[in-house]
Design a protein around this motif. Structure first.
Motif, short mmCIF file in Angstrom:
data_model
loop_
_atom_site.label_atom_id
_atom_site.label_comp_id
_atom_site.label_asym_id
_atom_site.label_seq_id
_atom_site.Cartn_x
_atom_site.Cartn_y
_atom_site.Cartn_z
N LYS A 1 0.84 -1.21 0.00
CA LYS A 1 0.00 0.00 0.00
C LYS A 1 0.87 1.25 0.00
N ALA A 2 1.92 1.23 0.79
CA ALA A 2 2.81 2.40 0.87
C ALA A 2 3.49 2.67 -0.46
N PHE A 3 4.05 1.62 -1.08
CA PHE A 3 4.75 1.81 -2.36
C PHE A 3 3.79 2.20 -3.48
N ALA A 4 2.54 1.76 -3.38
CA ALA A 4 1.55 2.13 -4.39
C ALA A 4 1.19 3.61 -4.28
N ASP A 5 1.30 4.16 -3.06
CA ASP A 5 0.92 5.55 -2.82
C ASP A 5 2.08 6.53 -2.99
N ILE A 6 3.31 6.03 -2.91
CA ILE A 6 4.47 6.92 -2.92
C ILE A 6 5.23 6.79 -4.24
N SER A 7 5.49 7.90 -4.87
CA SER A 7 6.29 7.88 -6.10
C SER A 7 7.77 7.72 -5.74
N GLU A 8 8.56 7.38 -6.73
CA GLU A 8 10.01 7.22 -6.52
C GLU A 8 10.64 8.51 -6.01
N ALA A 9 10.21 9.64 -6.61
CA ALA A 9 10.76 10.94 -6.21
C ALA A 9 10.38 11.27 -4.77
N SER A 10 9.13 10.98 -4.41
CA SER A 10 8.67 11.26 -3.04
C SER A 10 9.40 10.39 -2.03
N TRP A 11 9.63 9.14 -2.40
CA TRP A 11 10.35 8.22 -1.51
C TRP A 11 11.75 8.76 -1.21
N LYS A 12 12.47 9.18 -2.24
CA LYS A 12 13.82 9.70 -2.06
C LYS A 12 13.81 10.98 -1.24
N SER A 13 12.83 11.83 -1.50
CA SER A 13 12.73 13.11 -0.79
C SER A 13 12.48 12.89 0.71
N LYS A 14 11.63 11.91 1.03
CA LYS A 14 11.34 11.64 2.44
C LYS A 14 12.54 11.01 3.14
N LEU A 15 13.29 10.21 2.45
CA LEU A 15 14.51 9.66 3.03
C LEU A 15 15.49 10.78 3.37
N GLU A 16 15.55 11.80 2.50
CA GLU A 16 16.43 12.94 2.75
C GLU A 16 15.96 13.72 3.98
N VAL A 17 14.64 13.86 4.13
CA VAL A 17 14.08 14.56 5.29
C VAL A 17 14.44 13.81 6.58
N LEU A 18 14.27 12.50 6.55
CA LEU A 18 14.58 11.68 7.72
C LEU A 18 16.07 11.74 8.06
N GLU A 19 16.90 11.84 7.03
CA GLU A 19 18.34 11.93 7.25
C GLU A 19 18.68 13.25 7.96
N LYS A 20 18.00 14.32 7.58
CA LYS A 20 18.21 15.61 8.23
C LYS A 20 17.78 15.57 9.69
N CYS A 21 16.81 14.69 9.99
CA CYS A 21 16.32 14.56 11.36
C CYS A 21 17.17 13.61 12.20
N GLY A 22 18.21 13.04 11.59
CA GLY A 22 19.13 12.20 12.35
C GLY A 22 19.06 10.72 12.06
N TRP A 23 18.24 10.33 11.11
CA TRP A 23 18.15 8.90 10.75
C TRP A 23 19.09 8.59 9.59
N SER A 24 19.84 7.53 9.74
CA SER A 24 20.65 7.05 8.61
C SER A 24 19.72 6.29 7.66
N SER A 25 20.21 5.98 6.49
CA SER A 25 19.39 5.24 5.52
C SER A 25 19.01 3.87 6.07
N ASP A 26 19.95 3.24 6.82
CA ASP A 26 19.67 1.93 7.41
C ASP A 26 18.55 2.02 8.46
N ILE A 27 18.60 3.06 9.29
CA ILE A 27 17.56 3.24 10.31
C ILE A 27 16.20 3.48 9.65
N SER A 28 16.19 4.29 8.58
CA SER A 28 14.95 4.58 7.87
C SER A 28 14.33 3.31 7.30
#
Length: 380
Positions: free
Chosen positions: A244-271
């Motif tokens: 459901k999540a992947f059906a709702d999220i575009s590739e660009a949105s997925w990458k953008s949210k990972l970048e937001v989480l990284e700014k908040c202190g999450w590594s890619s592995d944690i995300s």
């Protein structure tokens, strides 16, 4: 049923009188005597008034008044009575006519009644059916034999019972079209069955997320491949939630949210670990994620790793859930009424009713500030 329409007419503002006067200049409306035994003898109304009382524009109201006058204005009375017998309230009737004025042109016995009977036969309750049809009036325009019934047969083959069919119809946002349902849903669900998804997971998807079930097959397969690559177990319901999540999220949105989480202190592995734990949090908007993360780190003092252990936090409502609950827990911890190392998921992932019973009502005699804090934060 038509008495409320008369009441609405007689209590309208002076603007309504002007509207009727203007309409009469163009349309010689005929007063209709109501012969149905449910109505008081001598009650009268006209088709223009019926339509106008439902909030249509003067132009649309006049157009349909003329069409009713030419066809059979008495039919509008029968339509209103039939819908009333199937649970439509006064407000719901007005909402339906506003969305679908042509419903008053329907043949109540040949067109509407069979559809209403069908929906009731598959499990729509007397209260659910009017709500459903007001939200999705196009169902009343669709052919029962060519569209509605064939689609029911397809959906029923995907789920375990009629109750889940009803849930699918209530949750679906697609335009009801039998060809789309057949062409998309059957190969989509077959792909999941080949992966070994149990029927319970398939029913979860169909009944709760029909927008995913009936999406185009190419996009569906692409989302399934992403879920597989992430290592989700097809035997667990988390596979469906990730889909459901992947059906709702575009590739660009997925990458953008990972970048937001990284700014908040999450590594890619944690995300990614957080996503596997609670896939739906990634559907939240970037602004919502930032607001909740900011509150939890700055106001509550949580480390990013602590938040990652309960990613469901990022799907909650900040003002209505996160802030009030943390305010209560803070007081209870300070007073030593609960363990200081209480896991966040223990009080975040439960319903509001359970939270109130477990952490507010239970302690308010010991600590009156608990209820005050909870109510105060909820009302802010």
């Amino acid at each position: 049923m038509h008495h409320f329409l008369l009441a609405r007419l007689t209590t309208r503002s002076p603007h309504f009188g002007v509207l009727c006067h203007n309409a009469i200049l163009f349309f010689n409306s005929r007063t209709l005597s109501v012969s149905n035994t449910k109505h008081h003898k001598g009650d009268t109304f006209n088709s223009f008034s019926i339509i106008n009382s439902c909030g249509l524009s003067p132009k649309t109201a006049l157009e349909f008044s003329k069409r009713l006058e030419l066809k059979n204005p008495d039919g509008a009375n029968a339509v209103i009575d039939l819908l009333g017998n199937y649970g439509f309230s006064e407000t719901q009737l007005c909402s339906l006519v506003k969305k679908l004025p042509s419903v008053l042109l329907s043949n109540p016995d040949k067109t509407l009644l069979p559809k209403l009977k069908f929906f009731r036969s598959i499990g729509f309750s007397p209260t659910d059916l009017p709500t459903f049809l007001v939200r999705k009036p196009t169902f009343l325009k669709s052919s029962l034999e060519k569209t509605i019934r064939p689609c029911y047969v397809v959906i029923r083959s995907l789920v375990r019972c009629d109750k889940e069919v009803v849930s699918t119809l209530k949750n679906g946002l697609w335009h009801f079209n039998s060809r789309n349902v057949v062409n998309n849903s059957l190969p989509n669900i077959e792909a999941l069955r080949q992966l070994g998804l149990p029927q319970g997971s398939i029913s979860l998807l169909v009944a709760n997320f029909p927008s995913v079930t009936f999406m185009k097959h190419a996009g569906f397969v692409e989302a399934v491949e992403k879920v597989k690559e992430m290592g989700f177990d097809p035997l667990k319901t988390s596979f469906v939630m990730a889909l459901k999540a992947f059906a709702d999220i575009s590739e660009a949105s997925w990458k953008s949210k990972l970048e937001v989480l990284e700014k908040c202190g999450w590594s890619s592995d944690i995300s990614l670990l957080a996503f596997k734990k609670h896939p739906q949090f990634m559907v939240s908007s970037e602004s919502k994620i930032l607001k909740i993360m900011s509150f939890l780190t700055k106001d509550v003092g949580l480390a990013p790793e602590e938040i990652a252990r309960c990613p469901a936090l990022l799907k909650c409502n900040l003002e209505k859930t996160v802030i009030p609950r943390f305010a209560v827990i803070k007081i209870l911890k300070r007073k030593g009424l609960i363990k200081s190392d209480l896991k966040i998921s223990t009080f975040i992932k439960i319903s509001e009713k359970v939270f109130l019973e477990k952490y507010v009502t239970r302690f308010q005699s010991y600590e009156p500030l608990v209820l005050a804090a909870y109510k105060g934060q909820k009302s802010n």
